[in-house]
Design a protein around this motif. Structure first.
Motif, PDB file in Angstrom:
ATOM      1  N   ASP A 179      21.689  48.270 -46.950  1.00 43.87           N
ATOM      2  CA  ASP A 179      20.352  48.154 -47.390  1.00 43.87           C
ATOM      3  C   ASP A 179      19.924  46.601 -47.045  1.00 43.87           C
ATOM      4  N   GLU A 180      20.885  46.023 -46.192  1.00 45.62           N
ATOM      5  CA  GLU A 180      20.850  44.363 -45.754  1.00 45.62           C
ATOM      6  C   GLU A 180      19.296  44.139 -45.339  1.00 45.62           C
ATOM      7  N   TRP A 181      18.514  45.443 -44.934  1.00 49.92           N
ATOM      8  CA  TRP A 181      17.186  45.250 -44.508  1.00 49.92           C
ATOM      9  C   TRP A 181      16.481  44.534 -45.653  1.00 49.92           C
ATOM     10  N   LYS A 182      16.610  44.887 -46.833  1.00 51.69           N
ATOM     11  CA  LYS A 182      16.011  44.332 -48.005  1.00 51.69           C
ATOM     12  C   LYS A 182      16.093  42.801 -48.084  1.00 51.69           C
ATOM     13  N   ASN A 183      17.075  42.261 -47.445  1.00 48.27           N
ATOM     14  CA  ASN A 183      17.281  40.723 -47.500  1.00 48.27           C
ATOM     15  C   ASN A 183      16.388  39.964 -46.481  1.00 48.27           C
ATOM     16  N   ALA A 184      15.791  40.757 -45.614  1.00 50.03           N
ATOM     17  CA  ALA A 184      15.173  40.110 -44.467  1.00 50.03           C
ATOM     18  C   ALA A 184      14.170  39.273 -44.752  1.00 50.03           C
ATOM     19  N   LYS A 185      14.134  38.028 -44.161  1.00 53.76           N
ATOM     20  CA  LYS A 185      12.987  37.021 -44.127  1.00 53.76           C
ATOM     21  C   LYS A 185      12.575  36.589 -42.924  1.00 53.76           C
ATOM     22  N   MET A 186      11.215  36.123 -42.685  1.00 53.21           N
ATOM     23  CA  MET A 186      10.752  35.558 -41.629  1.00 53.21           C
ATOM     24  C   MET A 186      10.181  34.154 -41.717  1.00 53.21           C
ATOM     25  N   ASP A 187      10.792  33.128 -40.897  1.00 52.69           N
ATOM     26  CA  ASP A 187      10.237  31.810 -40.959  1.00 52.69           C
ATOM     27  C   ASP A 187       8.688  31.558 -40.864  1.00 52.69           C
ATOM     28  N   GLU A 188       8.017  30.460 -41.350  1.00 54.30           N
ATOM     29  CA  GLU A 188       6.639  30.355 -41.392  1.00 54.30           C
ATOM     30  C   GLU A 188       6.497  29.708 -40.020  1.00 54.30           C
ATOM     31  N   LEU A 189       5.249  30.503 -39.517  1.00 52.42           N
ATOM     32  CA  LEU A 189       5.183  30.199 -38.244  1.00 52.42           C
ATOM     33  C   LEU A 189       4.343  28.872 -38.126  1.00 52.42           C
ATOM     34  N   LYS A 190       4.660  27.938 -37.400  1.00 52.85           N
ATOM     35  CA  LYS A 190       4.037  26.384 -37.198  1.00 52.85           C
ATOM     36  C   LYS A 190       3.530  26.357 -35.656  1.00 52.85           C
ATOM     37  N   ILE A 191       2.283  26.369 -35.599  1.00 47.84           N
ATOM     38  CA  ILE A 191       1.623  26.352 -34.360  1.00 47.84           C
ATOM     39  C   ILE A 191       1.049  24.817 -33.957  1.00 47.84           C
ATOM     40  N   ASP A 192       1.378  24.367 -32.918  1.00 49.12           N
ATOM     41  CA  ASP A 192       0.794  23.128 -32.360  1.00 49.12           C
ATOM     42  C   ASP A 192       0.342  23.167 -30.844  1.00 49.12           C
ATOM     43  N   VAL A 193      -1.048  22.554 -30.797  1.00 51.29           N
ATOM     44  CA  VAL A 193      -1.476  22.505 -29.417  1.00 51.29           C
ATOM     45  C   VAL A 193      -1.569  21.105 -28.943  1.00 51.29           C
ATOM     46  N   GLU A 194      -1.034  20.952 -27.632  1.00 47.55           N
ATOM     47  CA  GLU A 194      -0.834  19.501 -27.047  1.00 47.55           C
ATOM     48  C   GLU A 194      -2.212  19.417 -26.228  1.00 47.55           C
ATOM     49  N   ASP A 195      -2.487  18.051 -26.001  1.00 47.82           N
ATOM     50  CA  ASP A 195      -3.673  17.598 -25.108  1.00 47.82           C
ATOM     51  C   ASP A 195      -3.729  18.079 -23.638  1.00 47.82           C
ATOM     52  N   THR A 255       1.431  35.016 -30.076  1.00 50.47           N
ATOM     53  CA  THR A 255       2.705  35.100 -29.303  1.00 50.47           C
ATOM     54  C   THR A 255       3.793  34.840 -30.277  1.00 50.47           C
ATOM     55  N   GLU A 256       3.579  33.967 -31.058  1.00 53.38           N
ATOM     56  CA  GLU A 256       4.870  33.433 -32.058  1.00 53.38           C
ATOM     57  C   GLU A 256       4.962  34.420 -32.908  1.00 53.38           C
ATOM     58  N   LEU A 257       4.101  35.073 -33.341  1.00 52.50           N
ATOM     59  CA  LEU A 257       4.182  36.364 -34.335  1.00 52.50           C
ATOM     60  C   LEU A 257       4.947  37.541 -33.551  1.00 52.50           C
ATOM     61  N   VAL A 258       4.531  37.787 -32.517  1.00 52.45           N
ATOM     62  CA  VAL A 258       5.356  38.920 -31.670  1.00 52.45           C
ATOM     63  C   VAL A 258       6.849  38.547 -31.548  1.00 52.45           C
ATOM     64  N   GLN A 259       7.136  37.312 -30.987  1.00 51.55           N
ATOM     65  CA  GLN A 259       8.349  37.030 -31.029  1.00 51.55           C
ATOM     66  C   GLN A 259       9.340  36.759 -32.174  1.00 51.55           C
ATOM     67  N   SER A 260       8.661  36.495 -33.196  1.00 49.98           N
ATOM     68  CA  SER A 260       9.176  36.429 -34.738  1.00 49.98           C
ATOM     69  C   SER A 260       9.508  37.765 -35.094  1.00 49.98           C
ATOM     70  N   VAL A 261       8.630  38.735 -34.851  1.00 49.71           N
ATOM     71  CA  VAL A 261       8.929  40.027 -35.311  1.00 49.71           C
ATOM     72  C   VAL A 261      10.169  40.844 -34.392  1.00 49.71           C
ATOM     73  N   GLU A 262       9.881  40.334 -33.179  1.00 54.83           N
ATOM     74  CA  GLU A 262      11.047  40.907 -32.203  1.00 54.83           C
ATOM     75  C   GLU A 262      12.141  40.468 -32.609  1.00 54.83           C
ATOM     76  N   LYS A 263      12.341  39.293 -33.186  1.00 53.74           N
ATOM     77  CA  LYS A 263      13.841  38.642 -33.543  1.00 53.74           C
ATOM     78  C   LYS A 263      14.245  39.447 -34.701  1.00 53.74           C
ATOM     79  N   LEU A 264      13.109  39.555 -35.684  1.00 54.01           N
ATOM     80  CA  LEU A 264      13.402  40.291 -36.861  1.00 54.01           C
ATOM     81  C   LEU A 264      14.134  41.510 -36.583  1.00 54.01           C
ATOM     82  N   LEU A 265      13.491  42.355 -35.494  1.00 57.99           N
ATOM     83  CA  LEU A 265      13.878  43.718 -35.339  1.00 57.99           C
ATOM     84  C   LEU A 265      15.282  43.620 -34.580  1.00 57.99           C
ATOM     85  N   GLN A 266      15.379  42.632 -33.576  1.00 59.48           N
ATOM     86  CA  GLN A 266      16.717  42.598 -33.135  1.00 59.48           C
ATOM     87  C   GLN A 266      18.011  42.438 -34.098  1.00 59.48           C
ATOM     88  N   ASP A 267      17.488  41.660 -34.928  1.00 56.68           N
ATOM     89  CA  ASP A 267      18.699  41.376 -36.015  1.00 56.68           C
ATOM     90  C   ASP A 267      18.842  42.677 -37.039  1.00 56.68           C
TER      91      ASP A 267
END
Length: 402
Positions: free
Chosen positions: A124-140, A289-301
């Motif tokens: 049941d470890e999947w019940k403890n799964a959490k995702m970090d908040e996405l922080k997006i920054d765009v450089e000049d 992009t960050e969302l997809v990568q974050s979900v992929e990390k979640l799935l990998q874990d």
């Protein structure tokens, strides 16, 4: 006819058929009927040729093959009816037949048949799964690069006499063998992309003049893939290059007229407004992009710690073929990809394809675990909607973000 099912790894069943004499007789009758409906003889209509004459016109070798296929087909139909709780997929493979008959005339045939993969929940470890908040920054610099790329889409091309890193050139190639005979010829375009990808193009083409002709020793190990001959009947020893045309790339200014042409509305009136639009677009792209990568990390874990799935070989092979087809498209054609493999050492080429196959397997595992996760999270998602984009990932993120 006896049937035995044995479950193997990788979502696969090995199925054994033990045929009896009566089974072969039944299969042979089916083959005769099949030939009878297609056999055309003088004085007889199709379907009405006497069976004795049908048997006379069947090649014995064909009869053996068709009898075997008829046996397997009847057998598989029985297996599917008797095991409707098993979700078999695709076609059978890895056929094997024991060439020695038993004393009673029975024959042993085995094959493999894959089943739809199911995710196994380990804990049941999947019940403890959490995702970090996405922080997006765009450089000049990212905005500046985007501005330049937009300008390139509306650039003008002016005649030039010499190749520079700000030009696009058409170069004719002629491949000659050791006797000076032409074995292949075609044209190549050299511009910013080539200069950025390989220093060879800078060293070879910069400052070459329009109509200038020069030659290179033909060595596939030293020349970029794009300069390899397409035909290989006679191996070339040198390639003659002629700079047919050179165009300077002139970038435009962002005028009101150009912006109107680009976007067709009055929302973007000047470069400042365009910068805001670009920044908003980049933020959205980065978020996706960050969302997809974050979900992929979640799935990998999750795949590592709490869920398990075995992907059948048939699904992996189909995904592998799809990826190889896409790779062929990137190279331009299948033969070019084959040439690329020939340049590698055999073990490196095998490692390359093995990596693609592993990536195909990993991708499928993530896909099925993603499906299982949204079921467990009880997310109301329309799985049949082809236009949902990243809706699944967004809903999972909203549910699990810290």
């Amino acid at each position: 006819m006896k049937k035995e099912l044995k479950k193997l790894e990788n979502s696969c069943y090995e199925i054994q058929l033990i045929t009896e004499v009566a089974d072969h007789e039944k299969a042979r009758k089916e083959v005769y009927k099949h030939f009878q409906k297609d056999l055309s003889l003088p004085w007889f209509r199709k379907w009405f040729v006497p069976m004795d004459m049908v048997k006379e016109h069947i090649n014995p070798e064909y009869l053996i093959v068709w009898e075997y296929e008829s046996l397997v087909n009847m057998w598989l139909q029985d297996v599917l009816k008797e095991n409707q709780n098993i979700r078999f997929i695709w076609e059978p493979y890895d056929f094997k037949q024991d060439k020695k008959e038993d004393k009673d005339g029975s024959i042993h045939i085995t094959l493999k048949l894959d089943v739809f993969p199911e995710v196994e929940i380990l804990n049941d470890e999947w019940k403890n799964a959490k995702m970090d908040e996405l922080k997006i920054d765009v450089e000049d610099k990212e905005i500046e690069d985007a501005l330049i790329n937009i300008k390139k889409n509306y650039a003008e091309y002016k005649d030039s006499d010499v190749i520079s890193q700000n030009t696009v050139s058409k170069v004719n190639l002629k491949f000659l063998d050791k006797d000076g005979q032409e074995v292949d010829k075609w044209s190549l375009y050299v511009g910013e992309q080539e200069f950025a990808e390989d220093k060879f193009f800078i060293d070879t083409f910069i400052w070459k003049k329009k109509d200038e002709e020069f030659e290179l020793k033909y060595d596939e190990k030293k020349l970029p893939v794009t300069l390899h001959a397409k035909k290989t009947e006679n191996k070339p020893t040198k390639v003659m290059l002629n700079v047919q045309d050179v165009k300077e790339v002139v970038l435009p200014e962002f005028t009101v007229e150009l912006l109107q042409k680009m976007f067709g509305n009055d929302q973007i009136k000047d470069e400042a407004g365009l910068r805001i639009f670009i920044k908003d677009t980049l933020v959205q792209q980065k978020s996706d992009t960050e969302l997809v990568q974050s979900v992929e990390k979640l799935l990998q874990d999750i795949r590592k710690d709490t869920m398990k799935i075995s992907i059948p070989m048939t699904l992996i092979e189909e995904e592998f073929k799809s990826r190889m087809t896409n790779l062929e498209g990137r190279f331009g054609w299948k033969e070019k990809l084959e040439q690329y493999f020939k340049q590698m050492w055999e073990n490196k080429a095998k490692q390359f394809t093995d990596d693609i196959k592993k990536a195909a397997s990993d991708s499928l595992e993530k896909f099925f675990i993603l499906q299982k996760l949204w079921e467990l999270l009880e997310l109301d998602i329309d799985r049949q909607n082809p236009n949902q984009g990243l809706e699944i990932e967004k809903r999972i993120y909203d549910k699990l973000k810290k």
